[in-house]
Each structure stands twice: as structure tokens, then as C-alpha cells.
Design a protein around this motif. Structure first.
Motif, mmCIF file in Angstrom:
data_model
loop_
_atom_site.group_PDB
_atom_site.id
_atom_site.type_symbol
_atom_site.label_atom_id
_atom_site.label_comp_id
_atom_site.label_asym_id
_atom_site.label_seq_id
_atom_site.Cartn_x
_atom_site.Cartn_y
_atom_site.Cartn_z
ATOM 1 N N ASP A 296 0.819 -1.226 0.000
ATOM 2 C CA ASP A 296 0.000 0.000 0.000
ATOM 3 C C ASP A 296 0.848 1.270 0.000
ATOM 4 O OD1 ASP A 296 -2.281 -1.577 0.026
ATOM 5 O OD2 ASP A 296 -2.518 -1.473 2.201
ATOM 6 N N HIS A 297 1.932 1.272 -0.773
ATOM 7 C CA HIS A 297 2.787 2.455 -0.951
ATOM 8 C C HIS A 297 3.436 2.937 0.344
ATOM 9 C CE1 HIS A 297 1.103 2.607 -4.956
ATOM 10 N NE2 HIS A 297 -0.108 2.602 -4.419
ATOM 11 N N ALA A 298 3.669 2.015 1.291
ATOM 12 C CA ALA A 298 4.289 2.370 2.571
ATOM 13 C C ALA A 298 5.052 1.164 3.110
ATOM 14 C CB ALA A 298 3.228 2.805 3.573
ATOM 15 N N ILE A 299 5.973 1.427 4.053
ATOM 16 C CA ILE A 299 6.605 0.340 4.772
ATOM 17 C C ILE A 299 5.945 0.251 6.148
ATOM 18 C CG2 ILE A 299 8.759 0.292 3.463
ATOM 19 C CD1 ILE A 299 10.103 1.927 5.658
ATOM 20 N N HIS A 300 5.736 -0.979 6.606
ATOM 21 C CA HIS A 300 4.945 -1.221 7.810
ATOM 22 C C HIS A 300 5.689 -2.152 8.764
ATOM 23 C CE1 HIS A 300 1.305 0.190 5.617
ATOM 24 N NE2 HIS A 300 1.917 -0.364 4.588
ATOM 25 N N ALA A 301 5.506 -1.919 10.057
ATOM 26 C CA ALA A 301 6.058 -2.813 11.074
ATOM 27 C C ALA A 301 5.132 -2.825 12.279
ATOM 28 C CB ALA A 301 7.451 -2.368 11.497
ATOM 29 N N GLU A 302 5.235 -3.907 13.028
ATOM 30 C CA GLU A 302 4.480 -4.036 14.271
ATOM 31 C C GLU A 302 5.446 -4.515 15.343
ATOM 32 O OE1 GLU A 302 0.260 -5.498 14.342
ATOM 33 O OE2 GLU A 302 1.244 -7.181 15.367
ATOM 34 N N PHE A 303 5.430 -3.842 16.479
ATOM 35 C CA PHE A 303 6.328 -4.163 17.576
ATOM 36 C C PHE A 303 5.507 -4.455 18.822
ATOM 37 C CE2 PHE A 303 8.544 -1.229 14.743
ATOM 38 C CZ PHE A 303 9.670 -1.981 14.422
ATOM 39 N N GLU A 304 5.862 -5.532 19.516
ATOM 40 C CA GLU A 304 5.177 -5.915 20.744
ATOM 41 C C GLU A 304 6.112 -5.711 21.930
ATOM 42 O OE1 GLU A 304 2.939 -9.762 22.736
ATOM 43 O OE2 GLU A 304 3.236 -9.687 20.563
#
Length: 97
Positions: free
Chosen positions: A23-31
């Protein structure tokens, strides 16, 4: 700031295993262990965002921080996004000595 090609983005992401491109972005999820630790990381990230004059789309639910980076003026991912991603990585996953 010039928008990076999909190939350039995917090549750079090899150095950012926690991040994905869509989706034209870089994504991350951190716990984190708890809300306090998550919010503390967000506060430290906020100072980096101000220093770089670049701000993420992000959300927090209890101990999980979800981040999306894109350069809106370029309508895609630029070097600015990877610079901020690097700063975020240093905050949420500091290197052990």
C-alpha cells in the motif's frame, strides 16, 4: 525527496526484517511487555520524528505499536522513510553489547 522504486524498496528492506512493503508504505508491528514500555518507546520515537521532520502513521493497542511510513509529498516511500525506520529500530530493538 524522490520516491523509491519497488525494487529499491525491497532491496533496502533486506536490512529491515521487521518491516514489510505494501500500500505504498513500509509497515512494522512491535510488541512490548506492557503498555508503559510501548508508550515509552512511542515517546522516544516522537523525538526522532521531530528531529527528522517526518511523522509516521501509527497506532497503539495496549502493548502493540503498529507503524506505517510513507512520504506523502512523494506519494510513496523515500529515503526519509528508511532513515526514520532505522531510528525506530534503534529505539525498539537496541543492540546488546
Amino acid at each position: 525527496m524522490n520516491k523509491l522504486s519497488k525494487d529499491e524498496i525491497e532491496k533496502r528492506l533486506l536490512n529491515f526484517p521487521d518491516w514489510d512493503y505494501y500500500d505504498h508504505a513500509i509497515h512494522a508491528e512491535f510488541e512490548f511487555d506492557n503498555f508503559k514500555d510501548c508508550f515509552s518507546a512511542m515517546s522516544r520515537i516522537a523525538f526522532e520524528c521531530e528531529a527528522l521532520n517526518h511523522h509516521p502513521d501509527w497506532s497503539n493497542v495496549y502493548n502493540v505499536l503498529t507503524i506505517s511510513l510513507t512520504t506523502h509529498s512523494a506519494n510513496g516511500v523515500t529515503e526519509k522513510d528508511f532513515k526514520l525506520a532505522k531510528a525506530i529500530e534503534a529505539i525498539v530493538e537496541p543492540e546488546e553489547d
